[in-house]
Each structure stands twice: as C-alpha cells, then as structure tokens.
Scaffold this motif. Structure first.
Motif, PDB file in Angstrom:
ATOM      1  N   VAL A 109       0.103  13.312  84.208  1.00 31.22           N
ATOM      2  CA  VAL A 109       0.678  12.079  83.657  1.00 31.22           C
ATOM      3  C   VAL A 109      -0.388  11.280  82.911  1.00 31.22           C
ATOM      4  CG1 VAL A 109       1.919   9.950  84.192  1.00 31.22           C
ATOM      5  CG2 VAL A 109       2.288  11.972  85.585  1.00 31.22           C
ATOM      6  N   VAL A 110      -1.587  11.262  83.499  1.00 30.41           N
ATOM      7  CA  VAL A 110      -2.685  10.541  82.862  1.00 30.41           C
ATOM      8  C   VAL A 110      -3.086  11.258  81.560  1.00 30.41           C
ATOM      9  CG1 VAL A 110      -5.052   9.700  83.143  1.00 30.41           C
ATOM     10  CG2 VAL A 110      -3.483   9.658  85.083  1.00 30.41           C
ATOM     11  N   GLY A 111      -3.091  12.593  81.587  1.00 31.96           N
ATOM     12  CA  GLY A 111      -3.409  13.369  80.391  1.00 31.96           C
ATOM     13  C   GLY A 111      -2.414  13.104  79.270  1.00 31.96           C
ATOM     14  N   GLU A 112      -1.150  13.085  79.649  1.00 34.19           N
ATOM     15  CA  GLU A 112      -0.085  12.792  78.688  1.00 34.19           C
ATOM     16  C   GLU A 112      -0.274  11.410  78.070  1.00 34.19           C
ATOM     17  OE1 GLU A 112       4.373  12.554  79.446  1.00 34.19           O
ATOM     18  OE2 GLU A 112       3.764  14.221  80.756  1.00 34.19           O
ATOM     19  N   SER A 113      -0.659  10.466  78.911  1.00 35.64           N
ATOM     20  CA  SER A 113      -0.862   9.094  78.454  1.00 35.64           C
ATOM     21  C   SER A 113      -2.033   9.000  77.503  1.00 35.64           C
ATOM     22  CB  SER A 113      -1.129   8.169  79.632  1.00 35.64           C
ATOM     23  OG  SER A 113      -0.226   8.445  80.659  1.00 35.64           O
ATOM     24  N   LEU A 114      -3.075   9.755  77.827  1.00 39.42           N
ATOM     25  CA  LEU A 114      -4.258   9.771  76.979  1.00 39.42           C
ATOM     26  C   LEU A 114      -3.896  10.298  75.588  1.00 39.42           C
ATOM     27  CD1 LEU A 114      -7.382   9.351  77.091  1.00 39.42           C
ATOM     28  CD2 LEU A 114      -7.552  11.767  77.691  1.00 39.42           C
ATOM     29  N   LEU A 115      -3.123  11.376  75.548  1.00 42.21           N
ATOM     30  CA  LEU A 115      -2.696  11.952  74.273  1.00 42.21           C
ATOM     31  C   LEU A 115      -1.812  10.976  73.502  1.00 42.21           C
ATOM     32  CD1 LEU A 115      -1.876  15.638  75.294  1.00 42.21           C
ATOM     33  CD2 LEU A 115      -3.829  14.835  73.951  1.00 42.21           C
ATOM     34  N   TYR A 116      -0.939  10.304  74.243  1.00 40.79           N
ATOM     35  CA  TYR A 116      -0.046   9.338  73.604  1.00 40.79           C
ATOM     36  C   TYR A 116      -0.849   8.200  72.977  1.00 40.79           C
ATOM     37  CZ  TYR A 116       3.692   5.916  73.031  1.00 40.79           C
ATOM     38  OH  TYR A 116       4.568   5.008  72.513  1.00 40.79           O
ATOM     39  N   MET A 117      -1.875   7.741  73.709  1.00 45.86           N
ATOM     40  CA  MET A 117      -2.750   6.692  73.201  1.00 45.86           C
ATOM     41  C   MET A 117      -3.445   7.154  71.930  1.00 45.86           C
ATOM     42  SD  MET A 117      -6.234   6.005  73.084  1.00 45.86           S
ATOM     43  CE  MET A 117      -7.082   6.796  74.438  1.00 45.86           C
ATOM     44  N   LEU A 118      -3.950   8.404  71.925  1.00 51.66           N
ATOM     45  CA  LEU A 118      -4.636   8.932  70.744  1.00 51.66           C
ATOM     46  C   LEU A 118      -3.675   9.029  69.565  1.00 51.66           C
ATOM     47  CD1 LEU A 118      -6.748  11.709  72.499  1.00 51.66           C
ATOM     48  CD2 LEU A 118      -7.678   9.711  71.302  1.00 51.66           C
ATOM     49  N   GLN A 119      -2.474   9.471  69.849  1.00 53.17           N
ATOM     50  CA  GLN A 119      -1.458   9.572  68.804  1.00 53.17           C
ATOM     51  C   GLN A 119      -1.171   8.210  68.176  1.00 53.17           C
ATOM     52  OE1 GLN A 119       2.131  11.360  70.268  1.00 53.17           O
ATOM     53  NE2 GLN A 119       3.189  11.210  68.316  1.00 53.17           N
ATOM     54  N   CYS A 120      -1.023   7.200  69.030  1.00 55.37           N
ATOM     55  CA  CYS A 120      -0.758   5.841  68.545  1.00 55.37           C
ATOM     56  C   CYS A 120      -1.923   5.308  67.725  1.00 55.37           C
ATOM     57  CB  CYS A 120      -0.529   4.874  69.702  1.00 55.37           C
ATOM     58  SG  CYS A 120       0.981   5.191  70.592  1.00 55.37           S
ATOM     59  N   SER A 121      -3.150   5.574  68.179  1.00 53.81           N
ATOM     60  CA  SER A 121      -4.320   4.986  67.525  1.00 53.81           C
ATOM     61  C   SER A 121      -4.727   5.740  66.274  1.00 53.81           C
ATOM     62  CB  SER A 121      -5.531   4.986  68.450  1.00 53.81           C
ATOM     63  OG  SER A 121      -5.154   4.721  69.765  1.00 53.81           O
ATOM     64  N   LEU A 122      -4.545   7.052  66.269  1.00 55.06           N
ATOM     65  CA  LEU A 122      -5.106   7.855  65.181  1.00 55.06           C
ATOM     66  C   LEU A 122      -4.136   8.087  64.029  1.00 55.06           C
ATOM     67  CD1 LEU A 122      -6.977  10.542  67.324  1.00 55.06           C
ATOM     68  CD2 LEU A 122      -7.981   8.528  66.223  1.00 55.06           C
ATOM     69  N   GLY A 123      -2.863   7.940  64.281  1.00 54.42           N
ATOM     70  CA  GLY A 123      -1.873   8.156  63.220  1.00 54.42           C
ATOM     71  C   GLY A 123      -1.982   9.550  62.620  1.00 54.42           C
ATOM     72  N   GLN A 124      -2.188   9.595  61.291  1.00 58.46           N
ATOM     73  CA  GLN A 124      -2.272  10.876  60.547  1.00 58.46           C
ATOM     74  C   GLN A 124      -3.363  11.798  61.070  1.00 58.46           C
ATOM     75  OE1 GLN A 124      -0.433  11.837  57.895  1.00 58.46           O
ATOM     76  NE2 GLN A 124       0.650   9.952  57.341  1.00 58.46           N
ATOM     77  N   ALA A 125      -4.424  11.194  61.598  1.00 61.50           N
ATOM     78  CA  ALA A 125      -5.569  11.995  62.060  1.00 61.50           C
ATOM     79  C   ALA A 125      -5.254  12.744  63.358  1.00 61.50           C
ATOM     80  CB  ALA A 125      -6.787  11.089  62.242  1.00 61.50           C
ATOM     81  N   TYR A 126      -4.115  12.426  63.960  1.00 63.83           N
ATOM     82  CA  TYR A 126      -3.705  13.126  65.182  1.00 63.83           C
ATOM     83  C   TYR A 126      -3.025  14.434  64.786  1.00 63.83           C
ATOM     84  CZ  TYR A 126      -1.545  13.850  69.800  1.00 63.83           C
ATOM     85  OH  TYR A 126      -1.160  14.353  71.015  1.00 63.83           O
ATOM     86  N   THR A 127      -3.800  15.515  64.796  1.00 67.94           N
ATOM     87  CA  THR A 127      -3.290  16.818  64.350  1.00 67.94           C
ATOM     88  C   THR A 127      -3.140  17.758  65.545  1.00 67.94           C
ATOM     89  OG1 THR A 127      -5.548  17.597  64.023  1.00 67.94           O
ATOM     90  CG2 THR A 127      -4.448  16.604  62.111  1.00 67.94           C
TER      91      THR A 127
END
Ligand code: HEM
Length: 151
Positions: A109-127
């Motif tokens: 769950v924490v891993g999923e949250s971390l990825l979600y945070m990166l997705q939100c912060s990085l936008g297009q750079a989240y590949t």
C-alpha cells in the motif's frame, strides 16, 4: 545504470522539501488503508480519533510516520550504488514493524502510494521505465525489511 539515473533524477526534481509530497502519500495511504485494511490504522496510537481519512490528516503521529517513510526512501536513493550497506538498518526497521503488528503485505500500500505521489508530481516525466525503476528499488527495500520477520 539507466534505472539509477531515472530514480535519482526524479527524486531530485521533487526538490529539497519532500514533506508536501509526503502529505500526498498520507492522503493516499490513509484512503487505501481504510479500503484494504482499516485495522492497520489501529496500530497508530491516536486511532481513537482516527475514524476517517480526514481525521488521519489532522493527526500528527500519522504525518510524522510519513516523514519517516520519506527519510527511508531518501536513504535508499542515496545508497542506490550500495543498497546492501543499509540492509541491517532495514532488517531492524522490519523487526520494529513486526513488533507493532504490521504485516509485510501492507507495505504494498505504501509502495502504491509512493508511485501515485510520483505520478502526481512528475506528470509527463512519469514513464513506464521510471515506474518500473521505482518499483524495483521499493521491492528491494521491502525485501530487506521483510527479513525482519524471519525467525
Ligand atoms: C515506525 C506503522 C510502513 C518507516 C512505525 C510505527 C508504526 C508504523 C505503528 C511506530 C510508531 C511510529 O514511529 O510512528 C506502519 C504501517 C505501515 C508502515 C501500518 C504500512 C502500512 C513503513 C514503511 C517504511 C516505514 C514502508 C519505510 C520505507 C518507519 C520508520 C519508523 C516507523 C523509519 C520509525 C522506526 C523507529 O522508531 O526506529 N511504523 N509502517 N514504515 N516506520 Fe512504519
């Protein structure tokens, strides 16, 4: 190689103050925990007043824990070249979680949250490769922590 560059680059791009990003993690972890396993919330002492996601957010102990998570991730990113050097630290951290009643599956769950945070912060750079690089690193961290459960 490429994985390390992706991780370091994205982590640096979040800037010095990782706490606002940590707060996104809290929101998500909180929401997911309520969905997946609300009993986990009872592991934090304040739980008597933690009846909803909103309550979690106003709870200093939960927020502090997220800061702790971010510091561990930061340590892992700094030690990408020699992750084994923090293995003992992670094993002990795992032991502490076993002692407070966390089970290893909850780390997802924490891993999923971390990825979600990166997705939100990085936008297009989240590949896809970036996501995979982070997943790989996070699984190494979780595997090391999980050794704390071994008898
Ligand atoms: C401590 C719960 C996942 C890092 C704690 C404590 C609890 C807890 C109840 C003790 C009270 C406190 O210090 O706030 C959980 C739960 C998790 C989880 C329910 C998963 C759903 C993680 C992960 C990391 C982490 C994935 C790091 C990658 C820490 C640290 C401490 C801590 C650094 C302080 C340990 C110490 O006092 O030395 N956690 N935790 N936690 N947690 Fe977690």
């Amino acid at each position: 190689g490429k994985d390390k560059e992706l991780i370091r680059g994205s982590w640096e791009s979040l800037g010095k103050n990782k706490i606002p990003h940590g707060v996104i993690i809290v929101v998500f972890v909180c929401a997911r925990l309520f969905e997946l396993d609300p009993t986990l919330l009872t592991l934090f002492h304040y739980t008597t007043n933690c009846g909803s996601t909103q309550d979690c957010l106003s709870n200093p102990e939960f927020l502090e824990h997220v800061t702790k998570v971010m510091l561990v991730i930061d340590a892992a990113v700094s030690h990408l070249d020699d992750l084994h050097s923090i293995e003992d630290f992670l094993l002990n951290l795992g032991r502490k979680h076993q002692a407070v009643g966390v089970n290893t599956q909850s780390f997802a769950v924490v891993g999923e949250s971390l990825l979600y945070m990166l997705q939100c912060s990085l936008g297009q750079a989240y590949t896809a490769p970036l996501r995979q690089a982070w997943l790989n690193m996070y699984s190494i961290v979780v595997a090391a922590m999980s050794r704390g459960w071994a008898k």
